[in-house]
Design a protein around this motif. Structure first.
Motif, PDB file in Angstrom:
ATOM      1  N   ILE A 812      11.332   2.054   8.143  1.00  0.00           N
ATOM      2  CA  ILE A 812      10.497   1.008   7.327  1.00  0.00           C
ATOM      3  C   ILE A 812       9.106   0.924   7.178  1.00  0.00           C
ATOM      4  CG2 ILE A 812      12.338   0.043   5.527  1.00  0.00           C
ATOM      5  CD1 ILE A 812      11.987  -2.243   7.301  1.00  0.00           C
ATOM      6  N   PHE A 813       8.252   0.545   6.452  1.00  0.00           N
ATOM      7  CA  PHE A 813       6.946   0.205   6.967  1.00  0.00           C
ATOM      8  C   PHE A 813       6.663  -1.372   7.060  1.00  0.00           C
ATOM      9  CE2 PHE A 813       5.298   4.635   5.705  1.00  0.00           C
ATOM     10  CZ  PHE A 813       4.568   4.922   6.704  1.00  0.00           C
ATOM     11  N   ALA A 814       6.237  -1.776   7.655  1.00  0.00           N
ATOM     12  CA  ALA A 814       5.323  -3.260   8.176  1.00  0.00           C
ATOM     13  C   ALA A 814       4.092  -3.205   7.447  1.00  0.00           C
ATOM     14  CB  ALA A 814       6.194  -4.419   8.614  1.00  0.00           C
ATOM     15  N   THR A 815       3.444  -3.911   6.797  1.00  0.00           N
ATOM     16  CA  THR A 815       2.670  -4.075   6.813  1.00  0.00           C
ATOM     17  C   THR A 815       1.480  -5.550   6.030  1.00  0.00           C
ATOM     18  OG1 THR A 815       0.459  -3.493   5.878  1.00  0.00           O
ATOM     19  CG2 THR A 815       3.339  -3.347   4.009  1.00  0.00           C
ATOM     20  N   GLY A 816       0.131  -5.441   6.200  1.00  0.00           N
ATOM     21  CA  GLY A 816      -0.393  -6.855   5.848  1.00  0.00           C
ATOM     22  C   GLY A 816      -1.109  -6.623   4.350  1.00  0.00           C
ATOM     23  N   TYR A 817      -1.310  -5.025   4.405  1.00  0.00           N
ATOM     24  CA  TYR A 817      -2.092  -5.138   3.655  1.00  0.00           C
ATOM     25  C   TYR A 817      -1.778  -5.110   1.741  1.00  0.00           C
ATOM     26  CZ  TYR A 817      -4.703  -1.716   6.179  1.00  0.00           C
ATOM     27  OH  TYR A 817      -5.318  -1.362   7.674  1.00  0.00           O
ATOM     28  N   GLY A 818      -0.033  -5.185   1.888  1.00  0.00           N
ATOM     29  CA  GLY A 818       0.473  -5.775   0.561  1.00  0.00           C
ATOM     30  C   GLY A 818       0.213  -5.079  -0.098  1.00  0.00           C
ATOM     31  N   GLU A 819      -0.135  -5.023  -1.943  1.00  0.00           N
ATOM     32  CA  GLU A 819       0.161  -4.243  -2.394  1.00  0.00           C
ATOM     33  C   GLU A 819      -1.162  -2.883  -2.739  1.00  0.00           C
ATOM     34  OE1 GLU A 819       2.205  -4.250  -4.942  1.00  0.00           O
ATOM     35  OE2 GLU A 819       3.186  -6.414  -4.476  1.00  0.00           O
ATOM     36  N   SER A 820      -2.290  -3.439  -1.592  1.00  0.00           N
ATOM     37  CA  SER A 820      -2.893  -2.032  -1.393  1.00  0.00           C
ATOM     38  C   SER A 820      -2.614  -0.777  -0.369  1.00  0.00           C
ATOM     39  CB  SER A 820      -4.445  -2.822  -1.106  1.00  0.00           C
ATOM     40  OG  SER A 820      -3.880  -3.061   0.181  1.00  0.00           O
ATOM     41  N   PHE A 821      -1.178  -1.054  -0.041  1.00  0.00           N
ATOM     42  CA  PHE A 821      -0.906   0.089   1.196  1.00  0.00           C
ATOM     43  C   PHE A 821      -0.266   1.029   0.296  1.00  0.00           C
ATOM     44  CE2 PHE A 821       2.652   1.657   3.260  1.00  0.00           C
ATOM     45  CZ  PHE A 821       1.513   2.457   4.301  1.00  0.00           C
ATOM     46  N   VAL A 822      -0.584   2.835  -0.081  1.00  0.00           N
ATOM     47  CA  VAL A 822      -0.488   3.183  -1.244  1.00  0.00           C
ATOM     48  C   VAL A 822       0.553   4.616   0.341  1.00  0.00           C
ATOM     49  CG1 VAL A 822      -0.482   5.343  -2.573  1.00  0.00           C
ATOM     50  CG2 VAL A 822      -1.481   3.060  -2.473  1.00  0.00           C
ATOM     51  N   ILE A 823       1.718   4.662  -0.238  1.00  0.00           N
ATOM     52  CA  ILE A 823       2.183   5.478   0.873  1.00  0.00           C
ATOM     53  C   ILE A 823       2.253   6.734   0.349  1.00  0.00           C
ATOM     54  CG2 ILE A 823       4.907   6.224   1.309  1.00  0.00           C
ATOM     55  CD1 ILE A 823       6.203   3.321   0.765  1.00  0.00           C
ATOM     56  N   PRO A 824       1.817   7.636   1.382  1.00  0.00           N
ATOM     57  CA  PRO A 824       1.969   9.269   0.742  1.00  0.00           C
ATOM     58  C   PRO A 824       2.241   9.686   0.572  1.00  0.00           C
ATOM     59  CG  PRO A 824       1.128   9.075   3.330  1.00  0.00           C
ATOM     60  CD  PRO A 824       1.562   7.156   3.193  1.00  0.00           C
TER      61      PRO A 824
END
Length: 863
Positions: A812-824
């Motif tokens: 799984i990914f953990a991120t602080g980017y919220g909705e702006s992170f797009v999975i390739p």
């Protein structure tokens, strides 16, 4: 060529000596008139030796006498009056039919000033039945009726022959290299035509061309006439008389020999000027001596001047049309470039448009060493040498050549593609260029004799002799393009100035934007500091208020963690409004849930939900956040009993949001206005042109906000979102086991994550802070599960994800980017946990069914 002028020292076998021959001080005049030179106090200081033929006094007898002793008093009076009109040394005044002696014949007189002397030239008047000025007026009118440049020149040659009576009249145009070509001819029947023949530049030396620019007309009445010497040859200071403006000036022996070799006994040359520069000549030839009166020559001179102005006007019309077309294309190009902010590099996409501005076969641009080419040009490799050559010459104005191979030896290899260059320097450091190319135009030139045979051997030894053969001699000229015109240069200079102005505007705009961005950044930093302080204060308040509610540390940590997670969700909702209208109900519920958790029902909303446009949603989110923060600090939410009621209604063209607090501690108006108060009171009026009013009543805060309806739209019917604390969500079972890889570059978050993963059933946790370290762990022993932080400072974990996907390891990914992170897309479906996460969020992500099928390789950044 024997030195015939006073004080000359010429090399008789040197072709360049013709250009140094002082033909303006030959010391003699043609004998069809005489010359008298007086000082400023009217004493005769020089005369021509033939003066006795006209005045019945020998030359020596006139020297030192006053002019009134030589000419009749009335003649002297008229001469003095005419001199009053002379404004400079290059002006000649005329008097026709002047009687120099009482009862004597009339003379045509020419007056000019040479140094400190007054030169008087006279020749007998010739009575004519036709007024030359009236004839010229008629002929000029016919010239103006012609259409086309060729027809104009042909008609002018025909009319000049009628005016002069010479057997042959040619319109002779100079080329850029100094050579000349006969472009129009009017000749007596039976004469061999000279039309189309070219004559080398050496046929008319440079100093002769300079005199043609000062004197519109030059008559040689008889090539065999003996010139009359000037007495004395030099003045007391040893200086000869400058005859540059003389109408009787004698002729260079070399030129007389040249005319004899052509079979010419008399010649007349009338200058054709354009912009004050010698453009060409009317060249008139006669096989027998032919003298024209001074009055008639004056009419012919006027005709030549009128033709020059008409011809210049015709050519100017062509240039104006060409420049107007170029200017139109230029302006259209600049309008396309106006919004561009990429500097000269952005011009590369407009080379076709630039190419249309100047008549050319190809175009190239060299910007910071990068070359872009279009059309007929040198190759990229050849351009390296071209740019190096251009770097050696001046870079302040356009440079042109129509024979680049003569200047740059390697250019001879590509003359078929680019023989001529027009270079516009567009910067100095580094030197950048816009270059227009013209390909080679091989042409056949018909010379009047071999132009390369100049030095011959005569009876007096090796010396420069004029050509004796004028038979057509054909030469094929290669390596040259069509010459660049003055109009081309003006267009190039205009384009250069515009490009430089464009760069200055872009620089100025960039500077303003930089200052604006800096000011905006400072505002954002101030807002960020304010919001961070609020969040920290809120977390502290949450922990303080919550510590007495739970008996165990685990319960306390779980509830506080859930409330912090609610804060993160509220932040995601605010940023998500950039993508479209957002629900005002959801906004208020999310903010309330962040503070109250399961007690979010203490905030009640009355009224139908609406959607706010992104700008209004962002502004309202800030206001609601500040109102909720203040309430949690000092108002109804500061204790466990108070409530907030939010009423939504519509008043005319405005959405009204009423805020009322009850049941909290007594309210006191703030004694200090902070940034939060400024946001509450000024954000909506300033950004949305609405209204904001707040009252600090003792029983609770009351506020009224209005938003113009242009920012408001109806909300679709749906179940109103209600946020509750995560402590009410039943924890799903977790099947986590084995070794787990945790990729996280922050040691504090990594240690907390390790504790959560062990709590969820992991047997061991391997931590890595970089891609390189994570890949090393994977190669040593593939993990059973992985948690990957997306951003690892200077790199991302996508390369690790690709490797895990290839090994069928779930992650799984953990991120602080919220909705702006797009999975390739190549990774397929991957669960994302938003920071800050707690053990429940991690548990929920771990038990999901993560696809692990092989996927195409990614182009991930290396470590």
């Amino acid at each position: 060529m024997k030195p015939t002028a006073i004080g000359t020292d010429l090399n008789p076998a040197d072709p360049a000596s013709c250009d140094r021959e002082p033909i303006h001080i030959l010391g003699s005049i043609q004998p069809f008139g005489f010359l008298v030179v007086v000082s400023t106090d009217w004493i005769v200081v020089r005369v021509s030796e033939n003066v006795a033929e006209w005045l019945d006094q020998p030359a020596e007898a006139l020297l030192g006498t006053h002019l009134v002793e030589v000419f009749e008093g009335e003649a002297v009076h008229q001469i003095r009056g005419k001199l009053q009109s002379i404004r400079g040394p290059g002006q000649v005044e005329r008097i026709f039919g002047l009687k120099l002696s009482k009862g004597g014949p009339g003379f045509d007189v020419a007056l000019h000033v040479s140094g400190e002397s007054i030169v008087i030239e006279a020749e007998p008047s010739v009575a004519g039945s036709t007024n030359p000025v009236d004839l010229v007026r008629t002929l000029v009118g016919r010239l103006q009726q012609t259409t086309g440049f060729g027809a104009l020149c042909r008609e002018a040659a025909r009319q000049m022959r009628a005016l002069t009576g010479f057997e042959r009249v040619m319109v002779y145009r100079f080329d850029h290299d100094g050579s000349g070509e006969v472009i129009a001819e009017a000749a007596r029947a039976g004469l061999e035509p000279y039309l189309g023949l070219r004559y080398p530049a050496s046929d008319i030396p440079q100093q002769a061309r300079a005199l043609y620019e000062r004197n519109w007309l030059r008559l040689i009445a008889d090539v065999d006439a003996k010139p009359a010497a000037i007495v004395p040859q030099v003045n007391p200071e040893g200086q000869p008389l400058d005859l540059s403006m003389s109408v009787l000036r004698s002729v260079s022996p070399t030129h007389l020999e040249y005319l004899r070799n052509m079979g010419v006994a008399a010649s007349l040359s009338v200058s054709i000027l354009r912009g004050g520069k010698l453009w060409g000549l009317f060249a008139c030839h006669h096989r027998v001596p032919n003298h024209l009166s001074f009055e008639r020559r004056s009419g012919i001179e006027l005709f030549g001047q009128m033709f020059s102005w008409i011809m210049e006007g015709r050519e100017r019309e062509v240039d104006i049309a060409y420049e107007a077309h170029a200017r139109d294309l230029h302006n259209r190009l600049m309008s396309l470039l106006a919004p561009d902010r990429t500097g000269f590099d952005g011009l590369k996409g407009f080379l076709d448009e630039l190419r249309a501005i100047v008549q050319c076969d190809g175009i190239g641009m060299s910007v910071e060493g990068q070359v872009t080419l279009k059309g007929s040009t040198p190759t990229q490799g050849e351009m390296v040498g071209v740019v190096r050559y251009l770097n050696q010459i001046a870079s302040s104005r356009p440079f042109t050549t129509n024979e680049f191979g003569r200047l740059h030896e390697p250019a001879k290899a590509f003359t078929e593609r680019a023989a001529g260059l027009l270079v516009i320097p567009i910067s100095r450091t580094p030197r950048d260029y816009l270059i227009f190319f013209r390909r080679e135009v091989a042409r056949t030139v018909n010379w009047a004799g071999n132009p390369h045979k100049a030095v011959t051997t005569g009876p007096d030894g090796a010396r420069l002799r004029p050509r004796t053969s004028f038979d057509a001699w054909r030469e094929i000229v290669r390596g040259q393009s069509v010459p660049w015109s003055e109009a081309d240069l003006r267009i190039a200079e205009s384009l250069r100035v515009t490009l430089l102005e464009m760069m200055l505007r872009l620089t100025d705009t960039a500077d303003k934007e930089r200052k604006g961005a800096q000011a905006h950044q400072e505002l954002l930093i101030a807002e960020l500091n304010h919001r961070v302080r609020n969040i920290l204060n809120l977390i502290r308040a949450l922990m303080t208020q919550s510590r007495s509610e739970f008996e165990t540390v685990e319960d306390f940590a779980r509830v506080v963690g859930g409330r912090i997670q609610a804060l993160a969700r509220a932040h995601d909702q605010i940023t998500a409004t950039n993508w479209g209208p957002g629900s005002l109900h959801d906004l208020i519920h999310l903010e309330a849930g962040a503070y109250l958790g399961v007690k979010a029902e203490r905030v009640r909303i009355d009224g139908e939900d609406v959607l706010l446009e992104p700008q209004a949603f962002s502004t309202m989110a800030l206001v609601v956040h500040e109102m909720m923060t203040n309430s949690a600090k000092y108002g109804a939410l500061a204790d466990s009993h108070g409530t907030i009621t939010v009423e939504l209604s519509r008043d005319d063209d405005e959405l009204v949001l009423g805020w009322s607090e009850m049941g909290g501690p007594p309210v006191k108006a703030p004694t200090r206005r902070g940034f939060g108060t400024t946001i509450i009171e000024r954000s909506i009026p300033y950004e949305l042109k609405g209204d904001a009013k707040i009252r600090y009543e003792l029983t609770g805060v009351m506020a009224r906000f209005t938003v113009p309806m242009r920012f408001v739209s109806p909300a679709p019917e749906r179940k109103i979102l209600s946020i509750k604390g995560l402590e009410d969500c039943p924890a799903p079972p977790c099947a986590l086991s084995g070794m787990v890889l945790l990729v996280e570059d922050n040691i504090v978050i990594a240690l907390e994550g390790e504790e959560m993963l062990l709590q969820l059933g992991a047997d061991a946790v391997e931590m890595a802070s970089s891609v390189k370290e994570a890949l090393r762990i994977i190669e040593a022993r593939p993990p059973d599960f992985a948690v990957l932080d997306v951003n690892l400072g200077t790199e991302t974990s996508l390369l690790v994800a690709e490797r895990l996907r290839a090994l069928n390891v779930p992650f799984i990914f953990a991120t602080g980017y919220g909705e702006s992170f797009v999975i390739p897309p190549a990774l397929g479906a991957v669960t994302v946990v938003k920071k800050p996460f707690d053990v429940d969020a991690l548990r929920s992500a771990c038990v999901r069914d993560v696809p692990v099928a092989h996927a195409p390789a990614l182009s991930a950044p290396s470590d």
